[in-house]
Scaffold this active site. Structure first.
Site, PDB file in Angstrom:
ATOM      1  NE  ARG A 270      25.109  46.099  58.674  1.00 40.31           N
ATOM      2  CZ  ARG A 270      25.067  46.712  59.884  1.00 40.31           C
ATOM      3  NH1 ARG A 270      26.013  46.507  60.768  1.00 40.31           N
ATOM      4  NH2 ARG A 270      24.090  47.522  60.175  1.00 40.31           N
TER       5      ARG A 270
ATOM      6  CE1 TYR B 206      38.578  38.621  37.867  1.00 36.40           C
ATOM      7  CE2 TYR B 206      38.427  40.141  39.707  1.00 36.40           C
ATOM      8  CZ  TYR B 206      37.843  39.512  38.631  1.00 36.40           C
ATOM      9  OH  TYR B 206      36.540  39.772  38.314  1.00 36.40           O
TER      10      TYR B 206
ATOM     11  CG  ASP C 170      42.236  35.004  44.058  1.00 35.30           C
ATOM     12  OD1 ASP C 170      41.570  33.955  44.012  1.00 35.30           O
ATOM     13  OD2 ASP C 170      41.842  36.080  43.565  1.00 35.30           O
TER      14      ASP C 170
HETATM   15  C1  LIG Z   1      36.218  36.483  39.720  1.00 40.09           C
HETATM   16  C2  LIG Z   1      37.471  36.593  40.489  1.00 40.09           C
HETATM   17  C3  LIG Z   1      37.602  37.476  41.567  1.00 40.09           C
HETATM   18  C4  LIG Z   1      36.495  38.434  41.964  1.00 40.09           C
HETATM   19  O1  LIG Z   1      35.380  37.782  42.460  1.00 40.09           O
HETATM   20  P1  LIG Z   1      33.856  38.284  42.274  1.00 40.09           P
HETATM   21  O2  LIG Z   1      33.065  37.205  42.925  1.00 40.09           O
HETATM   22  O3  LIG Z   1      33.600  38.409  40.798  1.00 40.09           O
HETATM   23  O4  LIG Z   1      33.744  39.600  42.959  1.00 40.09           O
HETATM   24  C5  LIG Z   1      38.791  37.471  42.267  1.00 40.09           C
HETATM   25  N1  LIG Z   1      39.812  36.669  41.922  1.00 40.09           N
HETATM   26  C6  LIG Z   1      39.738  35.815  40.884  1.00 40.09           C
HETATM   27  C7  LIG Z   1      40.903  34.955  40.543  1.00 40.09           C
HETATM   28  C8  LIG Z   1      38.569  35.749  40.133  1.00 40.09           C
HETATM   29  O5  LIG Z   1      38.493  34.909  39.093  1.00 40.09           O
END
Ligand SMILES: *Cc1c(COP(=O)(O)O)cnc(C)c1O
Length: 382
Positions: free
Chosen positions: A54, A106, A178
């Site tokens: 982990r 998102y 992000d």
């Molecule tokens: C898909 C996505 C997420 C979440 O990621 P997962 O791997 O599905 O948990 C976060 N931010 C953006 C912009 C995404 O497209």
């Protein structure tokens, strides 16, 4: 792309070599999949590196080192999903702290705040971050994180990372970007002033629609220790097989992103001139409100294109009629996907301030021949 990364290795080179020395015993060129949950200790309480998987795994460490180099950050932490990465990062905050989110963030990020961490005690607001002055005005004394997504999902809004970082830092907040849509092949938020990069590794980094994963990258000394602690304490970690696939995805990221962006640009231009299409959202189009900023801040415009048609019913029809574009959620894979965000990926934000139009269609443009993709869309639009 093309500029030096890490120890002067250029992006494409770091993608193949950073964190990926040949395995020392047999000389395996690829980092092995260390499928183990624990490690032998030579003496009581003296593990070689990790005592339990982990806390760490060599396959995971290789992927983390490679992605850190590509983002130009000191540390990368890999997670079981993008949402696991986001949750772990937000758990560094305390009840009463405030998070400022971009207003078309998102849907899962919004749901995490509104349904999970809001009730747990975090305060949050959304604001339009395309104007950095709005961010300045929305920062409160207890704002700890300004959460940027650029290009955003699904409207491909572009946020000025440097300007928002200055505003956030002046207000005492950290900036999280992000970077899922751009990837480090097209945008380096840390170099523009952001404190943390978040990825859904599931998307372009994995690149083949065969894994769920997430990552955080940071050079911020205030965050490295708390996040490292939470990685082990919370345990939202990825398995070695998924780390192997993610690392394999990184190796071709630069080339894939070039092709995704070139084809997305051609498709955006085609849609822009199609009589059944009302509005096209793609930062590579000169008419896009964020085009000039994207041209400065990014080295490619990404592989996602959104557009509206005449009605919600028409949007559903188009999404059902394409043959090469599979009707599916997600994005960033080698195969093209089509979806209707309103009832699909963004259903969790229906009725919220960040609800999306039911006439909107989102494309994830794959690496097939662009002419085949354009013909497929042309037939589906009728
Ligand atoms: C898909 C996505 C997420 C979440 O990621 P997962 O791997 O599905 O948990 C976060 N931010 C953006 C912009 C995404 O497209």
């Amino acid at each position: 792309m093309g500029d030096p990364t890490g120890d002067a290795m250029r992006f494409e080179t770091a993608a193949i070599h950073a964190g990926q020395d040949p395995e020392p015993v047999y000389g395996s060129v690829n980092v092995p999949i260390y499928q183990t949950s624990t490690y032998v200790q030579e003496e009581v309480g003296t593990p070689k590196v990790w005592d339990y998987a982990r806390g760490g795994n060599p396959t995971r460490a290789a992927f983390e080192a490679a992605l850190a180099a590509l983002e130009g950050g000191e540390r990368c932490f890999a997670f079981a999903s993008g949402m696991a990465a986001e949750t772990t990062l937000l758990l560094t905050l305390r009840p009463g702290d405030h998070v400022l989110l971009a207003d078309d963030v998102y849907g899962g990020t919004y749901r995490l705040l509104s349904k999970v961490l809001g009730p747990w005690g975090l305060a949050f607001d959304t604001c339009d971050m395309t104007d950095p002055r709005t961010v300045e005005a929305a920062i409160r004394a207890n704002t700890r994180i300004v959460w940027v997504e650029t290009p955003s999902n699904p409207l491909l809004k572009i946020v000025d990372i440097a300007a928002v970082s200055s505003a956030a830092h002046a207000g005492g907040a950290k900036v999280v970007v992000d970077n899922t849509f751009a990837t480090p092949a097209a945008q380096r938020p840390l170099a523009l002033g952001a404190d943390v990069v978040v990825h859904s590794v599931t998307k372009f980094i994995g690149g083949h629609s065969d894994l769920i994963g997430g990552a955080l990258v940071t050079s911020d000394a205030d965050l490295v220790e708390p996040v490292a602690f939470l990685v082990n304490a919370v345990g939202a970690v990825p398995g070695p097989m998924d780390c192997y696939l993610a690392l394999r995805g990184l190796k071709t990221l630069a080339m894939r992103m070039e092709r995704h962006a070139a084809s997305a640009g051609a498709i955006a231009a085609f849609l822009d001139s199609h009589p059944k299409v009302n509005q096209v959202y793609y930062p590579g189009l000169p008419g896009h409100p964020g085009h000039d900023l994207a041209a400065r801040q990014m080295t490619g415009f990404g592989g996602v294109v959104s557009f509206t048609v005449g009605s919600a019913v028409e949007a559903l029809k188009v999404a059902r009629r394409t043959e090469l574009f599979f009707l599916a959620e997600s994005l960033g894979g080698v195969e093209s996907l089509i979806e209707v965000p309103g009832p699909m990926t963004h259903a969790s934000v229906a009725g919220s301030p960040i609800e999306v139009s039911p006439e909107l269609i989102r494309l994830s443009v794959g690496v097939e021949h662009p002419d085949d993709l354009i013909e497929d869309l042309g037939r589906a639009l009728g």
